[in-house]
Each structure stands twice: as C-alpha cells, then as structure tokens.
Design a protein around this motif. Structure first.
Motif, mmCIF file in Angstrom:
data_model
loop_
_atom_site.group_PDB
_atom_site.id
_atom_site.type_symbol
_atom_site.label_atom_id
_atom_site.label_comp_id
_atom_site.label_asym_id
_atom_site.label_seq_id
_atom_site.Cartn_x
_atom_site.Cartn_y
_atom_site.Cartn_z
ATOM 1 N N VAL A 183 28.907 49.811 5.573
ATOM 2 C CA VAL A 183 29.651 49.705 4.311
ATOM 3 C C VAL A 183 30.751 48.649 4.399
ATOM 4 C CG1 VAL A 183 29.113 52.057 3.579
ATOM 5 C CG2 VAL A 183 31.217 51.631 4.847
ATOM 6 N N ALA A 184 31.328 48.449 5.577
ATOM 7 C CA ALA A 184 32.338 47.397 5.713
ATOM 8 C C ALA A 184 31.715 46.021 5.492
ATOM 9 C CB ALA A 184 32.997 47.468 7.088
ATOM 10 N N ARG A 185 30.507 45.836 5.988
ATOM 11 C CA ARG A 185 29.807 44.564 5.762
ATOM 12 C C ARG A 185 29.581 44.318 4.276
ATOM 13 N NH1 ARG A 185 24.463 43.609 5.138
ATOM 14 N NH2 ARG A 185 23.825 45.628 5.991
ATOM 15 N N LEU A 186 29.328 45.359 3.529
ATOM 16 C CA LEU A 186 29.025 45.229 2.110
ATOM 17 C C LEU A 186 30.259 45.208 1.218
ATOM 18 C CD1 LEU A 186 26.091 47.807 1.957
ATOM 19 C CD2 LEU A 186 25.862 45.308 1.886
ATOM 20 N N LEU A 187 31.341 45.864 1.664
ATOM 21 C CA LEU A 187 32.459 46.125 0.757
ATOM 22 C C LEU A 187 33.811 45.575 1.193
ATOM 23 C CD1 LEU A 187 31.602 49.840 -0.074
ATOM 24 C CD2 LEU A 187 31.280 47.868 -1.565
ATOM 25 N N ALA A 188 33.970 45.211 2.456
ATOM 26 C CA ALA A 188 35.276 44.717 2.901
ATOM 27 C C ALA A 188 35.623 43.405 2.211
ATOM 28 C CB ALA A 188 35.273 44.521 4.417
ATOM 29 N N PRO A 189 36.908 43.149 1.972
ATOM 30 C CA PRO A 189 37.300 41.855 1.392
ATOM 31 C C PRO A 189 36.934 40.715 2.328
ATOM 32 C CG PRO A 189 39.226 43.097 2.137
ATOM 33 C CD PRO A 189 38.063 44.020 2.222
ATOM 34 N N SER A 190 36.775 39.530 1.763
ATOM 35 C CA SER A 190 36.324 38.393 2.565
ATOM 36 C C SER A 190 37.314 38.051 3.667
ATOM 37 C CB SER A 190 36.090 37.175 1.667
ATOM 38 O OG SER A 190 37.277 36.815 0.981
ATOM 39 N N ARG A 191 38.596 38.300 3.417
ATOM 40 C CA ARG A 191 39.609 38.081 4.451
ATOM 41 C C ARG A 191 40.322 39.400 4.720
ATOM 42 N NH1 ARG A 191 45.111 36.834 4.831
ATOM 43 N NH2 ARG A 191 45.635 35.713 6.751
ATOM 44 N N VAL A 192 40.013 39.997 5.842
ATOM 45 C CA VAL A 192 40.670 41.240 6.243
ATOM 46 C C VAL A 192 41.961 40.872 6.965
ATOM 47 C CG1 VAL A 192 40.491 43.370 7.582
ATOM 48 C CG2 VAL A 192 38.471 42.448 6.430
ATOM 49 N N GLU A 193 43.084 41.232 6.386
ATOM 50 C CA GLU A 193 44.375 40.899 6.981
ATOM 51 C C GLU A 193 44.732 41.850 8.116
ATOM 52 O OE1 GLU A 193 47.249 40.772 3.871
ATOM 53 O OE2 GLU A 193 46.044 39.437 2.628
ATOM 54 N N ALA A 194 44.423 43.119 7.925
ATOM 55 C CA ALA A 194 44.646 44.121 8.967
ATOM 56 C C ALA A 194 43.734 45.304 8.696
ATOM 57 C CB ALA A 194 46.104 44.579 9.010
ATOM 58 N N ILE A 195 43.277 45.917 9.769
ATOM 59 C CA ILE A 195 42.502 47.150 9.677
ATOM 60 C C ILE A 195 43.477 48.314 9.789
ATOM 61 C CG2 ILE A 195 40.753 48.581 10.817
ATOM 62 C CD1 ILE A 195 39.525 45.932 11.855
ATOM 63 N N GLY A 196 43.338 49.275 8.901
ATOM 64 C CA GLY A 196 44.147 50.488 8.963
ATOM 65 C C GLY A 196 43.280 51.653 9.413
ATOM 66 N N MET A 197 43.779 52.439 10.346
ATOM 67 C CA MET A 197 43.019 53.585 10.855
ATOM 68 C C MET A 197 43.873 54.846 10.747
ATOM 69 S SD MET A 197 40.069 54.438 12.167
ATOM 70 C CE MET A 197 39.463 52.812 12.678
ATOM 71 N N LEU A 198 43.347 55.844 10.048
ATOM 72 C CA LEU A 198 43.954 57.165 10.041
ATOM 73 C C LEU A 198 43.102 58.046 10.940
ATOM 74 C CD1 LEU A 198 44.859 57.790 6.285
ATOM 75 C CD2 LEU A 198 46.162 56.596 8.042
ATOM 76 N N GLY A 199 43.709 58.498 12.046
ATOM 77 C CA GLY A 199 42.976 59.287 13.023
ATOM 78 C C GLY A 199 42.955 58.597 14.372
ATOM 79 N N THR A 200 42.857 59.409 15.414
ATOM 80 C CA THR A 200 42.887 58.872 16.778
ATOM 81 C C THR A 200 41.800 59.472 17.665
ATOM 82 O OG1 THR A 200 44.510 60.563 17.412
ATOM 83 C CG2 THR A 200 45.372 58.422 16.696
ATOM 84 N N GLY A 201 40.864 60.189 17.066
ATOM 85 C CA GLY A 201 39.815 60.849 17.838
ATOM 86 C C GLY A 201 38.655 59.932 18.172
ATOM 87 N N MET A 202 37.569 60.534 18.643
ATOM 88 C CA MET A 202 36.399 59.766 19.028
ATOM 89 C C MET A 202 35.839 58.958 17.866
ATOM 90 S SD MET A 202 34.251 58.693 21.190
ATOM 91 C CE MET A 202 34.595 59.707 22.649
ATOM 92 N N GLN A 203 35.786 59.558 16.675
ATOM 93 C CA GLN A 203 35.246 58.817 15.533
ATOM 94 C C GLN A 203 36.118 57.617 15.196
ATOM 95 O OE1 GLN A 203 32.699 57.387 13.073
ATOM 96 N NE2 GLN A 203 32.261 59.225 14.262
ATOM 97 N N ALA A 204 37.429 57.772 15.284
ATOM 98 C CA ALA A 204 38.329 56.647 15.022
ATOM 99 C C ALA A 204 38.109 55.534 16.044
ATOM 100 C CB ALA A 204 39.775 57.121 15.048
ATOM 101 N N ARG A 205 37.823 55.895 17.271
ATOM 102 C CA ARG A 205 37.538 54.888 18.299
ATOM 103 C C ARG A 205 36.231 54.161 18.001
ATOM 104 N NH1 ARG A 205 39.809 56.156 24.165
ATOM 105 N NH2 ARG A 205 41.748 57.217 23.608
ATOM 106 N N LEU A 206 35.199 54.912 17.685
ATOM 107 C CA LEU A 206 33.896 54.307 17.430
ATOM 108 C C LEU A 206 33.918 53.455 16.168
ATOM 109 C CD1 LEU A 206 31.509 57.258 18.364
ATOM 110 C CD2 LEU A 206 31.778 55.100 19.606
ATOM 111 N N GLN A 207 34.621 53.914 15.133
ATOM 112 C CA GLN A 207 34.718 53.116 13.916
ATOM 113 C C GLN A 207 35.331 51.750 14.223
ATOM 114 O OE1 GLN A 207 33.855 53.520 10.641
ATOM 115 N NE2 GLN A 207 32.792 55.439 11.097
ATOM 116 N N LEU A 208 36.407 51.739 14.985
ATOM 117 C CA LEU A 208 37.070 50.479 15.304
ATOM 118 C C LEU A 208 36.151 49.559 16.102
ATOM 119 C CD1 LEU A 208 39.753 48.930 15.065
ATOM 120 C CD2 LEU A 208 40.391 49.886 17.287
ATOM 121 N N ALA A 209 35.523 50.105 17.121
ATOM 122 C CA ALA A 209 34.644 49.299 17.967
ATOM 123 C C ALA A 209 33.497 48.693 17.170
ATOM 124 C CB ALA A 209 34.102 50.148 19.114
ATOM 125 N N HIS A 210 32.952 49.460 16.219
ATOM 126 C CA HIS A 210 31.776 48.979 15.491
ATOM 127 C C HIS A 210 32.124 48.208 14.224
ATOM 128 C CE1 HIS A 210 28.752 50.540 18.161
ATOM 129 N NE2 HIS A 210 29.502 51.604 18.309
#
Length: 315
Positions: free
Chosen positions: A119-146
């Motif tokens: 969904v990020a490939r389809l919906l993220a703005p063309s210029r991502v200024e910063a990624i925001g993450m709510l959460g610090t668990g395994m899913q938050a880690r995997l989301q960031l990595a991928h």
C-alpha cells in the motif's frame, strides 16, 4: 505430514516472490475467486490477549491453509513475543495435511508487513519527508524494514508507550540506517511525518484528524478485531482515498467501521486493495491527497504466504 520450524521458514522464504503472491491474492479476493470462511475470534481480557483462526483457498491452488494466530500484549514483560501461532497447509485435491508451519506467528507478521509495503508503493506521497511509526513491537520493526524498498526516506519519528522498548526500537532503526527522532506523544509524529504507520493494539484513538498534514498517507494495522482502534473517526472521514483489504471486514471492525457508524463516510467510498492492484481503481492521484489504508488482515494473505513458504521449503 512435514513439520518446519521458524528458523527453516525464515531461511527459505523468498520475500519478493511473497510480495507477488500476496498481490495475486488481493486481486483474486476482490474478484471473488477466493473462499474465505468467517473468522473465529477469542478474547482474553484478563491476559490482554486475543486469538483468531483464519482459513482460505484460492481457486485453482494446489493447497489451502488454516491458521491459528495469537496476540498476548503483556508478553514482552514476561520475556516472550507478543505474537505466536502456526499455519497448516492441506492438499486441495485430497484434503491430506501436508505440512505444519510452526512459525511462531512470524508468517502472519511478515504478510502484514508486506501488505504495508504494497500500500505504501501505491499510496505514499512522491516525496516522503519522514516516516512516522506508532508502536515499537515486532510489527513496527517489520513495517519499517519492508518500507525501505519502496521509499528512499531514512528519516523516522517513532512513538511508543514503553520507554525501554522505545529505546530498543531506536537502536534497531539506526542499524537499518535511519535518523531517528523519538516522539513524546503521537501528535509529534503526525506533525513531522507524511507517511505514518500505526502498528499498536490500541483500543482508543491515537491519531487525531486535526494533526494530519495535507498529502499524508496513513497505514492503520491495529484494528484487526472488535474493540481495537488507532484513528479518530474524523481522520478516516477526511481521507480522500480509503483503501481497505476487505470492505466487508473493515466495515465490521476496522478503522472505517467507526467512521461508518458515525456517518462520516459511506460504504461506497471504500476501495479494496485488490481493485487498485488490478488497475480497476486509482491509488493516490496527487500529492495533496490524504490517503488511508485500513488493513485488518484477510485470510487469503495467510494462504498465499503459506503456499509461498511451503514451495520454498520443498526446494
């Protein structure tokens, strides 16, 4: 029946092939070519836990899958992972059980993270200024990595409730090459980032509509069962594009369910991810749009990731 543990599955899974299988599954789901029985769900309030049983079959596939997945959110304080579970792969011609994927919930985590990548490939703005993450668990880690294959942005703003886990997440993100800012509250994340991922088991809104910048994309993952919520319904109501993994499921207990109940959106505004992937509906149309992906997790993801893992393990 063969049994494979998490280590064997991790070593063999082809991530890029898994992305393709998941996209195929989302398209088939939206085209009505998938059998998905109702989800069975258990709640354990005394232990801050839940369990779901999901199953699916893609027409023409050689296998079908039944999955048991648990989330017990106090586990990290006991030295255990929050998520656990397993997947059973059956032959679609004979019904014989072929394999037990004793993945400890990892395949569920990775298929969710890869959906976030899609969904990020389809919906993220063309210029991502910063990624925001709510959460610090395994899913938050995997989301960031991928997210890394689909955006060049390496600026991160992260919020979490537990200071120790937040510090550990900061260290993890730095090893991936991110410049990390720790936020003291979710509002700081919203004000700094234009690609936000919500990966918590929250039961009350964390992000408010008034905080969201024009052109922001939000991927919400946490509302995967009744009672969970990460977004202010007004935030859902302000989104110009609302992409869901399952319109029926998200209307029952996803983030969009709260906005539907409040009369802030109409069911017709929901567009399934499979329709976007098939080219039947647009994703982001311009950089000023606020876009939302509500991902509650559909069983075809489990069937597709299990089949991909099963195929890799046979080589």
């Amino acid at each position: 029946m063969k049994v494979f543990d998490r280590q064997a599955i991790l070593a063999s899974l082809d991530i890029e092939q898994a992305v393709l299988r998941l996209e195929e599954g989302f398209v088939a789901f939206s085209e009505g070519r998938v059998q998905v029985p109702p989800v069975q769900a258990f709640a354990f309030p005394h232990a801050n836990g839940d369990c779901c049983i999901k199953s699916a079959y893609l027409e023409g596939s050689e296998t079908f899958t039944v999955k048991v997945s648990t989330g017990f959110y106090d586990n990290p304080g006991k030295g255990l992972e929050s998520n656990d579970g397993m997947m059973l792969v059956f032959c679609a011609r004979t019904g014989a059980p072929l394999g037990l994927l004793a993945d400890g919930g990892w395949l569920t985590c990775i298929r969710t993270a890869l959906a976030g990548r899609i969904v990020a490939r389809l919906l993220a703005p063309s210029r991502v200024e910063a990624i925001g993450m709510l959460g610090t668990g395994m899913q938050a880690r995997l989301q960031l990595a991928h997210l890394m294959p689909v955006t060049a942005c390496r600026e991160l703003v992260v919020w979490g409730r537990d200071p120790a886990r937040l510090e550990a997440y900061r260290g993890f993100a730095r090893t991936l090459g991110f410049n990390v800012r720790v936020a003291s509250k979710p509002q700081e994340v919203a004000q700094a980032a234009n690609l936000i991922v919500c990966a918590t088991p929250s039961r009350e809104p964390l992000l408010q509509a008034a905080w969201i910048r024009p052109g922001t994309h939000v991927t919400a993952l946490g509302a995967d069962s009744v009672g969970k919520q990460e977004l202010d319904p007004a935030l859902v109501g302000m989104a110009q594009r609302i992409i869901v993994d399952s319109a029926a499921q998200c209307s029952q207990y996803g983030e969009v369910s709260h906005a539907l109940e409040a009369g802030l959106i109409e069911r017709a505004q929901l567009v399934e991810l499979g329709a976007v992937l098939a080219g039947q509906a647009p994703g982001r149309e311009h950089d000023d749009q606020v876009t939302l992906a509500d991902l509650t997790g559909v069983a075809i993801q489990d069937a597709q990731i299990a089949q991909c893992a099963w195929a890799s393990l046979q080589r």
